[in-house]
Design a protein around this motif. Structure first.
Motif, short mmCIF file in Angstrom:
data_model
loop_
_atom_site.label_atom_id
_atom_site.label_comp_id
_atom_site.label_asym_id
_atom_site.label_seq_id
_atom_site.Cartn_x
_atom_site.Cartn_y
_atom_site.Cartn_z
N LYS A 263 -1.80 -0.99 17.76
CA LYS A 263 -2.90 -0.91 18.55
C LYS A 263 -3.79 -1.57 18.23
N LEU A 264 -4.31 -0.58 17.70
CA LEU A 264 -5.89 -0.16 17.02
C LEU A 264 -6.41 -1.88 16.56
N LYS A 265 -5.77 -2.17 16.14
CA LYS A 265 -5.98 -4.14 15.76
C LYS A 265 -5.94 -5.29 16.95
N LYS B 106 2.20 -8.09 9.12
CA LYS B 106 2.77 -8.14 10.34
C LYS B 106 1.71 -8.28 11.52
N ILE B 107 0.67 -6.90 10.94
CA ILE B 107 0.03 -6.04 12.04
C ILE B 107 -1.78 -6.89 11.23
N ASN C 262 -0.67 -10.23 2.32
CA ASN C 262 -1.49 -11.66 3.21
C ASN C 262 -2.50 -11.32 2.14
N LYS C 263 -2.37 -13.17 1.47
CA LYS C 263 -3.96 -12.70 0.69
C LYS C 263 -5.12 -12.24 1.25
N ASN C 264 -5.16 -12.83 2.77
CA ASN C 264 -7.04 -12.30 3.37
C ASN C 264 -7.00 -10.67 3.25
N ILE C 265 -5.87 -10.23 2.85
CA ILE C 265 -6.24 -8.28 3.22
C ILE C 265 -6.26 -8.05 2.48
N ASN C 266 -7.33 -7.04 2.48
CA ASN C 266 -7.86 -6.05 1.50
C ASN C 266 -7.42 -5.46 0.48
N LEU C 267 -7.23 -5.04 -0.53
CA LEU C 267 -6.32 -3.62 -1.48
C LEU C 267 -7.74 -2.42 -1.36
N GLY C 268 -6.95 -1.29 -0.81
CA GLY C 268 -7.67 -0.24 -1.21
C GLY C 268 -7.31 0.85 -3.22
#
Length: 323
Positions: free
Chosen positions: A118-120, A150-151, A182-188
């Protein structure tokens, strides 16, 4: 090589040391010093309806946030919220900060991910931070990542809640996450230093991440729960020396000397044998803190911690440990 960014969480995780009792001018000073040091993200504190008077880094509304961040670029600021501790509609309607970090335990995955989604959908940069990630089996972790994909949030964070990771754990987690996320998601990465390995774990993660963008949590002088966090000034210097970043180390040291050392002198943090034992037995660090305050011999602390049932270890239960 992917990009590496630092997220300083002094005002949020450091709040476990002083019960979030930062004065307004102190918070503004920390914010400005971190901005002047070129730190990439700064976490202001927790969004929560559970706060007491003078807990300025706990926010039960957005009025005070607007006051202390009046002349500060909002794109660098973050807020953390534990799922169910703050109404979603209030964030969507009133938050001036678009970087929202959501933490949740494994038993709350479904509801928490709906909250994140919902935030996204409302144009927030969502950081998904599943706590106690070491409690997930490989299948559970992959299923979680599928739902996160999915998010498609801004970031997924490896949270070493108990400060119990080593390089082998980091490598195993990274390979599984990097392959499936997903490759575009940053990893923290959020590491606690209970075993004295948080900085080394961050270095191992940096070495592994050839293409993945990383966001690594730190705090000034390591201020944080348990033995504390990765020190902002140490990681910044390491990145300057090895990855051509341009963090202002002297300004970070100034923040340490002027704002954080006085807190440390009153309520110190850092590696101790009880925190070390808590990490070995994968117990919440507040158990070690509680037993230390009772002035028990180390062998008694060891005996108590290792005999806490597994189901009781990850969440601190003051009544249980008192008994």
């Amino acid at each position: 090589m992917g990009k590496i960014k630092i997220l300083d969480c002094t005002l949020r995780d450091g709040g476990y040391i002083n019960e979030w009792n930062f004065k307004t001018e102190q918070m503004q000073s920390v914010l400005n010093l971190l901005l002047n040091s070129n730190i990439d993200f700064i976490e202001l504190g927790f969004l929560t309806k559970e706060k007491n008077k003078n807990q300025n880094a706990l926010f039960d509304n957005f009025e005070y946030i607007n006051k202390i961040t009046l002349n500060i670029p909002k794109e660098k600021l973050c807020l953390m919220v534990e799922y169910s501790k703050f109404p979603l509609d209030e964030i969507i309607k009133y938050s001036p900060i678009k970087n929202i970090r959501v933490i949740f335990k494994k038993q709350k995955i479904k509801e928490a991910l709906l909250y994140c989604n919902k935030l996204k959908e409302n144009n927030f940069n969502v950081f998904i931070n599943p706590t106690y990630i070491n409690e997930y089996s490989n299948i559970e972790l992959i299923n979680l990542i599928k739902e996160i994909n999915k998010i498609n949030p801004y970031c997924m964070t490896i949270v070493d809640t108990l400060g119990a990771f080593n390089e082998k754990n980091i490598k195993k987690l990274f390979l599984s996450i990097d392959f499936n996320l997903n490759k575009n998601i940053n990893l923290g990465f959020h590491g606690h230093d209970n075993l004295g390995l948080a900085f080394l774990n961050a270095q191992a993660l940096i070495d592994l991440a050839k293409e993945r963008n990383l966001i690594i949590d730190t705090s000034i002088f390591g201020m944080g729960r348990g033995a504390g966090n990765i020190q902002s000034e140490l990681l910044a210097k390491y990145l300057n020396d090895n990855y051509k970043t341009q963090y202002d180390i002297l300004t970070l040291l100034k923040a340490t000397r002027e704002e954080i050392e006085p807190i440390y002198n009153k309520t110190p943090w850092g590696a101790t044998m009880p925190f070390y034992l808590a990490a070995i037995y994968k117990c919440h660090p507040d158990y070690a803190k509680y037993l230390t305050q009772k002035n028990l011999p180390l062998d008694e602390i060891d005996n108590i911690l290792k005999n806490i049932p597994k189901e009781k270890r990850i969440s601190f239960d003051v009544n249980y440990i008192h008994q």
